[in-house]
Motif scaffolding. Structure first.
Motif, PDB file in Angstrom:
ATOM      1  N   UNK B  12       0.821  -1.227   0.000  1.00 53.75           N
ATOM      2  CA  UNK B  12       0.000   0.000   0.000  1.00 53.75           C
ATOM      3  C   UNK B  12       0.854   1.276   0.000  1.00 53.75           C
ATOM      4  N   UNK B  13       2.039   1.214   0.623  1.00 49.85           N
ATOM      5  CA  UNK B  13       2.870   2.421   0.696  1.00 49.85           C
ATOM      6  C   UNK B  13       3.430   2.834  -0.658  1.00 49.85           C
ATOM      7  N   UNK B  14       3.404   1.920  -1.592  1.00 51.46           N
ATOM      8  CA  UNK B  14       3.947   2.243  -2.923  1.00 51.46           C
ATOM      9  C   UNK B  14       2.903   2.872  -3.844  1.00 51.46           C
ATOM     10  N   UNK B  15       1.654   2.960  -3.356  1.00 52.51           N
ATOM     11  CA  UNK B  15       0.553   3.425  -4.221  1.00 52.51           C
ATOM     12  C   UNK B  15       0.300   4.917  -4.010  1.00 52.51           C
ATOM     13  N   UNK B  16       0.181   5.652  -5.094  1.00 58.04           N
ATOM     14  CA  UNK B  16      -0.200   7.062  -5.015  1.00 58.04           C
ATOM     15  C   UNK B  16      -1.726   7.162  -5.135  1.00 58.04           C
ATOM     16  N   UNK B  17      -2.378   7.329  -3.998  1.00 56.63           N
ATOM     17  CA  UNK B  17      -3.844   7.329  -3.981  1.00 56.63           C
ATOM     18  C   UNK B  17      -4.443   8.614  -4.562  1.00 56.63           C
ATOM     19  N   UNK B  18      -3.603   9.594  -4.868  1.00 52.93           N
ATOM     20  CA  UNK B  18      -4.118  10.816  -5.489  1.00 52.93           C
ATOM     21  C   UNK B  18      -4.081  10.743  -7.006  1.00 52.93           C
ATOM     22  N   UNK B  19      -3.601   9.626  -7.524  1.00 49.46           N
ATOM     23  CA  UNK B  19      -3.468   9.522  -8.981  1.00 49.46           C
ATOM     24  C   UNK B  19      -3.705   8.073  -9.409  1.00 49.46           C
ATOM     25  N   UNK B  20      -4.949   7.662  -9.262  1.00 50.14           N
ATOM     26  CA  UNK B  20      -5.303   6.269  -9.557  1.00 50.14           C
ATOM     27  C   UNK B  20      -6.051   6.186 -10.888  1.00 50.14           C
ATOM     28  N   UNK B  21      -5.526   5.414 -11.824  1.00 55.06           N
ATOM     29  CA  UNK B  21      -6.316   5.102 -13.030  1.00 55.06           C
ATOM     30  C   UNK B  21      -7.295   3.990 -12.650  1.00 55.06           C
ATOM     31  N   UNK B  22      -8.490   4.034 -13.215  1.00 59.88           N
ATOM     32  CA  UNK B  22      -9.524   3.094 -12.795  1.00 59.88           C
ATOM     33  C   UNK B  22      -9.138   1.643 -13.118  1.00 59.88           C
ATOM     34  N   UNK B  23      -9.193   0.774 -12.087  1.00 60.24           N
ATOM     35  CA  UNK B  23      -9.050  -0.666 -12.314  1.00 60.24           C
ATOM     36  C   UNK B  23      -7.647  -1.138 -12.635  1.00 60.24           C
ATOM     37  N   UNK B  24      -6.637  -0.358 -12.276  1.00 58.39           N
ATOM     38  CA  UNK B  24      -5.261  -0.752 -12.620  1.00 58.39           C
ATOM     39  C   UNK B  24      -4.467  -1.279 -11.425  1.00 58.39           C
ATOM     40  N   UNK B  25      -4.800  -0.810 -10.230  1.00 55.81           N
ATOM     41  CA  UNK B  25      -4.057  -1.198  -9.024  1.00 55.81           C
ATOM     42  C   UNK B  25      -4.953  -2.113  -8.192  1.00 55.81           C
ATOM     43  N   UNK B  26      -4.392  -3.164  -7.650  1.00 53.90           N
ATOM     44  CA  UNK B  26      -5.199  -4.084  -6.845  1.00 53.90           C
ATOM     45  C   UNK B  26      -4.635  -4.194  -5.438  1.00 53.90           C
ATOM     46  N   UNK B  27      -5.507  -4.576  -4.505  1.00 53.31           N
ATOM     47  CA  UNK B  27      -5.118  -4.594  -3.094  1.00 53.31           C
ATOM     48  C   UNK B  27      -4.199  -5.786  -2.805  1.00 53.31           C
ATOM     49  N   UNK B  28      -3.866  -5.977  -1.527  1.00 52.00           N
ATOM     50  CA  UNK B  28      -2.899  -7.021  -1.155  1.00 52.00           C
ATOM     51  C   UNK B  28      -3.450  -8.436  -1.277  1.00 52.00           C
ATOM     52  N   UNK B  29      -4.771  -8.577  -1.207  1.00 48.16           N
ATOM     53  CA  UNK B  29      -5.345  -9.923  -1.162  1.00 48.16           C
ATOM     54  C   UNK B  29      -6.444 -10.119  -2.200  1.00 48.16           C
ATOM     55  N   UNK B  30      -6.766 -11.379  -2.432  1.00 48.65           N
ATOM     56  CA  UNK B  30      -7.885 -11.721  -3.313  1.00 48.65           C
ATOM     57  C   UNK B  30      -8.555 -12.975  -2.772  1.00 48.65           C
ATOM     58  N   UNK B  31      -9.779 -13.187  -3.185  1.00 47.53           N
ATOM     59  CA  UNK B  31     -10.504 -14.392  -2.790  1.00 47.53           C
ATOM     60  C   UNK B  31     -10.568 -15.336  -3.976  1.00 47.53           C
TER      61      UNK B  31
END
Lengths: 350, 350
Positions: B12-31
């Motif tokens: 999460x620390x590597x993500x710039x939350x002020x500049x997110x393109x839609x649907x390109x970055x995913x969280x740490x986990x998945x089901x």
């Protein structure tokens, strides 16, 4: 120019070639070519094995995927033959264009396919009915769940040894409610989504004792179109009748080969819309002598009966059927056992 | 009962939350939950990462794939909220049924989703417009290229942090030739193949200066249906008009919420077929005051103009638009800032 990574050992000795289920066993190698940075990169032939894709790869979410079906045959002199491969090549690019997938270069396709077949030639068994089923396909691999055409793709070719395809007695249901394709849609393309959409209605038909559905036009359900994995022919009296292709119907390679052979052998043929009403009335009057499907996997598949609404019809058993006539003619050409006057066969130089 | 394999460290620390393109970055986990041996096995939450699938996996060839779009919101007290998640759960199973995919158990869905959101809760940012986009999807994983419903599937949930969705000024083209769905087809389902089929016609429309297409009925192209990723509303005079859902049109959660709010606030509404002719005439007469799309990603997306055949129309700028009224009402409920009198919000207990 094709990079080849050979499998360390072949798994061919573990395969029972006398007992092959269709499309379950694959050869030692596969072809993979990536589209990235705006162009198709160099094709690679490598050991058959799993793909690693992001969970957000577009193929999983937006169905950007097309495929082809082809076969390679081995004759008694161990020569390897393809049947009209130019048609499959052109068609996969037509399918790709409709799905907004970049078209694949012709030289890459043929060079890679031939290298792959040479490498895995021991998987092509001699003897009528034996073949190697070839599955070229393209999938959108770019990561990211936004609904737009991908910028990254994989073009692949995988191969599966096949025996004569016998699907048992096939009875079909004429669709009254469900549809396969819309005018202005993607029915003419070998788009992956066209197939998944058919499974549920087909399962319902199976519960009623049918193996497949003959799809009718979505607007009126009055006209017979195709069977989803086969084009459909009717023999009414001694006239061969089939629907014209359009943007809802796949332009089948076997279909067009049957039409050429019919002309060659002076079989009266009509390519025109075929109404459900006409076929039901012909069946009732004893004029519907045959129905059969045509496609790469099955070549020619006789249909023994059909259902429409609450009625079921059985077709007569023909001594000299068009179905077996065309199947014999086609297979003799495919296996290099008859003159190829139309230039349909393509030898894979070894 | 959900097995959880935690990621060794967060990205999460590597993500710039002020500049997110839609649907390109995913969280740490998945089901991930597999269907095999005739049933859904135990859901597993694990570190987000690539899938390994056979090249012959049915999703690549036959398009057996469906998905959903949902969002999680964080309020000022760090509570996490979903918006009508029961609707998405029911719809993914409706989509699955039409694609011959086994339906997913409700308890698995909600338990797994809530565990996943708790684990990745730091990825849900506060502030209006910020959300976590949730993408449940199902794919056919069984190996083998035979055209029948698979016996093995994967149900997955992946999550992507999203900022307020601003797509620029949207102009739409009314489709004259291409179609999205047939009567009796899969248009009502969130089937992957429905999306890939739209990209090529949409690319053509983009070349003419439009961002999206409003699909018309495949039979006549006379009636306006939906936009492929959005349902469509028209404000003619002060009446809100939208097409009824049917087997070609997605039953949008935002669409039905807008209709409920319209009733609540006494906005005159008509749910009926909307003809191209009527909309063009209303635009010419100055009676077409607004058009907007509704959908999970965009909430409400105003449309500033449209094209039909060779004519282009610009819509007036409304001071008090229905679009901004509904967007404000919906978002206030979604972020737990307004009374939820319809029971639409669902708190994820932490």
């Amino acid at each position: 120019m094709i990079e080849i990574q050979k499998a360390p050992e072949s798994k061919i000795d573990k395969i029972n070639f006398d007992n092959l289920a269709f499309g379950q066993v694959f050869t030692d190698h596969m072809m993979e070519c990536d589209f990235s940075d705006g162009k198709w990169q160099k094709p690679i032939i490598k050991p058959y094995g799993p793909l690693s894709l992001e969970p957000s790869a577009r193929v999983f979410h937006y169905g950007q995927a097309v495929f082809e079906g082809m076969k390679a045959f081995k004759d008694s002199n161990d020569k390897i033959w393809l049947f009209r491969p130019d048609q499959n090549f052109e068609r996969i690019n037509k399918s790709s264009a409709r799905l907004a997938i970049p078209e694949f270069p012709k030289d890459y396709f043929f060079e890679a396919l031939e290298e792959l077949l040479k490498l895995d030639k021991d998987w092509i068994k001699k003897g009528t009915g034996n073949s190697l089923y070839i599955r070229p396909f393209v999938i959108a691999t770019e990561a990211g769940v936004s609904a737009a055409a991908a910028q990254e793709y994989k073009f692949m070719i995988i191969c599966s040894p096949a025996q004569a395809y016998y699907s048992g007695e096939v009875r079909v249901k004429f669709s009254e409610k469900f549809s396969r394709a819309a005018d202005g849609g993607v029915g003419f393309a070998k788009a992956a989504g066209n197939y998944g959409a058919q499974f549920y209605p087909t399962n319902l038909a199976k519960q009623e004792g049918f193996q497949q559905i003959i799809w009718t036009d979505a607007n009126t359900h009055d006209y017979l179109e195709e069977a989803g994995t086969m084009n459909i022919f009717f023999r009414i009296g001694d006239t061969l009748v089939t629907a014209p292709t359009n943007d809802r119907i796949l332009d089948g390679v076997t279909r067009k080969s049957v039409l050429t052979l019919a002309e060659e052998f002076n079989i009266p043929t009509e390519v025109r819309r075929v109404s459900v009403k006409e076929v039901v009335e012909a069946a009732k009057a004893g004029e519907l002598k045959e129905m059969f499907g045509s496609g790469t996997a099955t070549v020619i598949n006789p249909i023994v009966g059909f259902g429409y609404k609450d009625e079921k019809f059985e077709l007569p058993k023909m001594e000299e059927s068009y179905a077996s006539f065309f199947k014999d003619k086609l297979m003799k050409i495919q296996y290099n056992e008859a003159e190829d006057k139309f230039g349909w066969t393509y030898e894979v130089k070894q």
